[in-house]
Design an enzyme around this catalytic site. Structure first.
Site, mmCIF file in Angstrom:
data_model
loop_
_atom_site.group_PDB
_atom_site.id
_atom_site.type_symbol
_atom_site.label_atom_id
_atom_site.label_comp_id
_atom_site.label_asym_id
_atom_site.label_seq_id
_atom_site.Cartn_x
_atom_site.Cartn_y
_atom_site.Cartn_z
ATOM 1 N N THR A 125 4.519 70.659 -25.905
ATOM 2 C CA THR A 125 5.964 71.096 -25.656
ATOM 3 C C THR A 125 7.013 70.224 -25.417
ATOM 4 O OG1 THR A 125 7.305 72.617 -24.607
ATOM 5 C CG2 THR A 125 5.437 71.587 -23.370
ATOM 6 N N ASP A 126 8.079 70.152 -25.961
ATOM 7 C CA ASP A 126 9.443 69.164 -25.504
ATOM 8 C C ASP A 126 9.611 69.294 -24.014
ATOM 9 O OD1 ASP A 126 10.727 71.466 -25.293
ATOM 10 O OD2 ASP A 126 12.106 71.119 -26.683
ATOM 11 N N GLU A 127 8.895 70.172 -23.301
ATOM 12 C CA GLU A 127 9.473 70.277 -21.925
ATOM 13 C C GLU A 127 8.686 69.370 -21.117
ATOM 14 O OE1 GLU A 127 9.491 74.386 -20.155
ATOM 15 O OE2 GLU A 127 10.111 75.254 -21.910
ATOM 16 N N LYS A 157 1.328 71.228 -18.691
ATOM 17 C CA LYS A 157 1.166 70.589 -20.214
ATOM 18 C C LYS A 157 1.218 69.104 -20.436
ATOM 19 C CE LYS A 157 1.419 72.930 -23.407
ATOM 20 N NZ LYS A 157 0.301 73.609 -24.166
HETATM 21 P P1 NAD Z 1 1.617 82.796 -25.817
HETATM 22 O O1 NAD Z 1 1.902 83.153 -24.348
HETATM 23 O O2 NAD Z 1 2.374 83.685 -26.853
HETATM 24 O O3 NAD Z 1 0.265 82.885 -26.430
HETATM 25 C C1 NAD Z 1 -0.837 82.219 -25.682
HETATM 26 C C2 NAD Z 1 -2.135 82.862 -26.177
HETATM 27 O O4 NAD Z 1 -3.304 82.034 -25.497
HETATM 28 C C3 NAD Z 1 -2.360 84.355 -25.706
HETATM 29 O O5 NAD Z 1 -3.013 85.096 -26.855
HETATM 30 C C4 NAD Z 1 -3.283 84.424 -24.548
HETATM 31 O O6 NAD Z 1 -4.457 85.450 -24.483
HETATM 32 C C5 NAD Z 1 -4.137 82.961 -24.980
HETATM 33 N N1 NAD Z 1 -4.712 82.471 -23.687
HETATM 34 C C6 NAD Z 1 -4.317 82.138 -22.495
HETATM 35 N N2 NAD Z 1 -5.176 81.670 -21.652
HETATM 36 C C7 NAD Z 1 -6.256 81.530 -22.310
HETATM 37 C C8 NAD Z 1 -7.629 81.170 -21.905
HETATM 38 N N3 NAD Z 1 -7.901 80.578 -20.712
HETATM 39 N N4 NAD Z 1 -8.604 81.089 -22.888
HETATM 40 C C9 NAD Z 1 -8.261 81.502 -24.126
HETATM 41 N N5 NAD Z 1 -7.205 82.230 -24.740
HETATM 42 C C10 NAD Z 1 -5.949 81.819 -23.623
HETATM 43 O O7 NAD Z 1 2.011 81.252 -26.134
HETATM 44 P P2 NAD Z 1 2.986 80.609 -27.451
HETATM 45 O O8 NAD Z 1 4.507 80.886 -27.108
HETATM 46 O O9 NAD Z 1 2.322 81.392 -28.720
HETATM 47 O O10 NAD Z 1 2.383 79.145 -27.253
HETATM 48 C C11 NAD Z 1 1.537 78.603 -27.812
HETATM 49 C C12 NAD Z 1 1.315 77.124 -27.553
HETATM 50 O O11 NAD Z 1 2.568 76.591 -27.881
HETATM 51 C C13 NAD Z 1 1.314 76.878 -25.898
HETATM 52 O O12 NAD Z 1 0.429 75.923 -25.907
HETATM 53 C C14 NAD Z 1 2.538 76.426 -25.666
HETATM 54 O O13 NAD Z 1 2.550 75.658 -24.524
HETATM 55 C C15 NAD Z 1 3.169 75.811 -26.892
HETATM 56 N N6 NAD Z 1 4.658 75.861 -27.350
HETATM 57 C C16 NAD Z 1 5.175 76.828 -26.991
HETATM 58 C C17 NAD Z 1 6.722 77.058 -27.442
HETATM 59 C C18 NAD Z 1 7.538 78.273 -27.643
HETATM 60 O O14 NAD Z 1 8.558 78.154 -27.678
HETATM 61 N N7 NAD Z 1 6.883 79.321 -27.382
HETATM 62 C C19 NAD Z 1 7.176 75.704 -27.714
HETATM 63 C C20 NAD Z 1 6.421 74.617 -27.795
HETATM 64 C C21 NAD Z 1 5.165 74.555 -27.408
HETATM 65 O O1 TDX Z 2 15.766 86.443 -18.857
HETATM 66 C C1 TDX Z 2 16.047 85.574 -19.443
HETATM 67 N N1 TDX Z 2 17.270 84.924 -18.960
HETATM 68 C C2 TDX Z 2 17.518 83.758 -19.488
HETATM 69 O O2 TDX Z 2 18.724 83.110 -19.167
HETATM 70 C C3 TDX Z 2 15.010 84.367 -19.933
HETATM 71 C C4 TDX Z 2 13.410 85.046 -19.953
HETATM 72 C C5 TDX Z 2 15.310 83.160 -20.187
HETATM 73 N N2 TDX Z 2 16.650 82.828 -19.879
HETATM 74 C C6 TDX Z 2 16.858 81.535 -20.201
HETATM 75 C C7 TDX Z 2 16.029 80.426 -19.633
HETATM 76 C C8 TDX Z 2 15.959 79.299 -20.582
HETATM 77 O O3 TDX Z 2 17.138 78.509 -20.384
HETATM 78 O O4 TDX Z 2 16.823 81.198 -21.662
HETATM 79 C C9 TDX Z 2 16.245 80.073 -22.208
HETATM 80 C C10 TDX Z 2 14.911 80.135 -22.911
HETATM 81 O O5 TDX Z 2 13.924 80.856 -21.739
HETATM 82 P P1 TDX Z 2 12.402 81.148 -22.462
HETATM 83 O O6 TDX Z 2 12.408 81.777 -23.368
HETATM 84 O O7 TDX Z 2 11.948 81.483 -21.231
HETATM 85 O O8 TDX Z 2 11.859 79.675 -22.939
HETATM 86 P P2 TDX Z 2 11.811 77.997 -22.295
HETATM 87 O O9 TDX Z 2 11.854 78.351 -20.692
HETATM 88 O O10 TDX Z 2 12.825 77.191 -22.855
HETATM 89 O O11 TDX Z 2 10.520 77.627 -22.580
HETATM 90 C C11 TDX Z 2 9.977 78.139 -23.891
HETATM 91 O O12 TDX Z 2 10.176 76.774 -24.780
HETATM 92 C C12 TDX Z 2 9.221 75.615 -24.531
HETATM 93 C C13 TDX Z 2 8.416 78.438 -24.071
HETATM 94 O O13 TDX Z 2 8.369 79.812 -23.362
HETATM 95 C C14 TDX Z 2 7.548 77.390 -23.721
HETATM 96 O O14 TDX Z 2 6.300 77.940 -23.909
HETATM 97 C C15 TDX Z 2 7.903 76.326 -24.546
HETATM 98 O O15 TDX Z 2 6.938 75.274 -24.245
#
Ligand code: NAD
Ligand code: TDX
Length: 340
Positions: A125-127, A157
């Site tokens: 992730t970019d985080e 991460k």
């Molecule tokens: P999500 O939380 O929607 O899904 C995570 C999945 O992993 C779930 O199905 C959960 O059951 C499974 N899981 C959790 N722990 C596990 C374990 N110990 N063994 C097997 N399965 C397990 O997450 P997402 O948003 O789809 O993110 C997927 C990946 O992408 C993550 O690695 C996250 O860090 C990365 N990522 C997410 C974002 C975003 O914006 N959502 C952005 C950049 C990177």
């Molecule tokens: O209720 C809320 N109110 C609010 O203002 C929530 C849930 C979030 N926020 C803000 C926090 C952040 O600035 O919105 C922004 C986005 O929040 P999230 O959806 O929780 O995402 P973020 O924290 O940016 O992280 C996401 O992007 C990077 C994903 O959850 C991560 O898994 C990924 O790595």
């Protein structure tokens, strides 16, 4: 070609499985998922009967189960999406983040070493780069930006990324890492900003914006992320990190207002709540490397992607209503109190 996709019952993993089964009809896709609160088997219903697909419920930290699966499947590629992914939950309870995100990654890579693999891909992730100031729009994260994490989630991460790089250097494991910006689209769990605001607005509930809503995120439609990973696992250079993002920076408050407008809901639903601890101010990805080396470009403009997303939540109310009526309610109450 057999690909193990971990975390495939979650948001991005499921979208990746749909993409791969469609883009590569000859491939076998094996999904490993623990089905935590964030994993939904109903999401995968449409591919469960596909003969090229297998679902296995397992924890990536469970070495015995993972080794057994490698013995059965002899995967060519592993793509690791499995993670605890929500920053707010990592502030509430960091431990499971370290277990799954770091130790789970180690178990998967040990299996790859033991049984052999063409590629291990880590979805990061970019985080991991920390945040950028609002008053320097010229600054963006490149692959050379130092790691500088803020939350237990991002620290876990980043730790996993370092371990992946160490397994490459020390053991010669053929790895790649991608670091993507915020995704949005179908099957996004309703604890995250965009689906939470859509679901609350549709139920005429308050829209909880942290702080002043001025934090900036760089949004990418999930299908574009999936296509980028597909490219990296096939054409990316072993040992390399690729940033993925589409130059689409938006302030949280503007996203929430846009959702209100699209759903014809009043902005008076917006409620400013206590800020997230350690809240990162701005993320912005420089995707030059993946564009120049692999020819990747995002295809979905935000105006189209957000419409597609809102329509999906309107058409699939069962999916998210089942989630928000279950165990998720306890989290919501802990997190947002009685906010209705
Ligand atoms: P999500 O939380 O929607 O899904 C995570 C999945 O992993 C779930 O199905 C959960 O059951 C499974 N899981 C959790 N722990 C596990 C374990 N110990 N063994 C097997 N399965 C397990 O997450 P997402 O948003 O789809 O993110 C997927 C990946 O992408 C993550 O690695 C996250 O860090 C990365 N990522 C997410 C974002 C975003 O914006 N959502 C952005 C950049 C990177
Ligand atoms: O209720 C809320 N109110 C609010 O203002 C929530 C849930 C979030 N926020 C803000 C926090 C952040 O600035 O919105 C922004 C986005 O929040 P999230 O959806 O929780 O995402 P973020 O924290 O940016 O992280 C996401 O992007 C990077 C994903 O959850 C991560 O898994 C990924 O790595």
């Amino acid at each position: 070609m057999t690909i193990i996709v971990t975390g495939g019952a979650g948001f991005i993993g499921s979208n990746f499985i749909f993409h791969m089964l469609e883009a590569h009809p000859g491939y076998r896709i094996v999904c490993i998922d623990k089905l935590t609160y964030a994993g939904n088997l109903s999401t995968l219903a449409r591919v469960m009967c596909d003969t090229n697909f297998r679902f296995v419920r397992a924890d990536i930290c469970d070495r015995k189960a993972i080794y057994k699966l490698f013995e059965e499947e002899h995967p060519n590629i592993v793509v690791n999406f499995a993670a605890e992914s929500h920053v707010d939950r990592s502030i509430e309870n960091p431990e499971v983040f370290l277990q799954t995100n770091i130790l789970g990654t180690q178990v998967l890579m040990d299996a790859c070493r033991k049984y052999g693999i063409d590629r291990y891909h880590q979805v990061s992730t970019d985080e991991v780069y920390g945040d950028l100031p609002l008053d320097r729009p010229d600054l963006m994260f490149t692959e050379e930006t130092p790691i500088h994490t803020s939350s237990p989630y991002s620290a876990s991460k980043a730790a996993a990324d370092l371990l992946v790089l160490a397994y490459h250097r020390t053991f010669g494991l053929p790895i790649t890492i991608s670091r993507c910006s915020n995704n949005y689209g179908p099957y996004h769990f309703p604890e995250k900003l965009i689906p939470l605001m859509i679901a609350n607005a549709l139920n005429d509930k308050k829209l909880p914006v942290y702080g002043e809503g001025l934090n900036v995120r760089d949004w990418l439609y999930v299908a574009d992320h999936c296509k980028a990973i597909d490219l990296i696992i096939h054409k990316g250079k072993v040992g390399e990190i690729y940033n993925i993002g589409g130059h689409n920076e938006m302030r949280n408050i503007d996203i929430v207002k846009l959702i209100c407008k699209n759903l014809d809901k009043p902005e008076s639903l917006i409620t400013y709540v206590t800020d997230r601890k350690g809240h990162d101010m701005r993320y912005a990805i420089d995707p030059t490397k993946i564009h120049d080396e692999l020819g990747w470009l995002p295809e979905t403009k935000f105006a189209d992607g957000i419409k597609l997303t809102i329509d999906w939540y309107l058409d699939n109310r069962d999916w998210w209503e089942t989630i928000i009526s279950g165990e998720y309610r306890n989290y919501y109450e802990r997190m947002y109190g009685e906010l209705q």
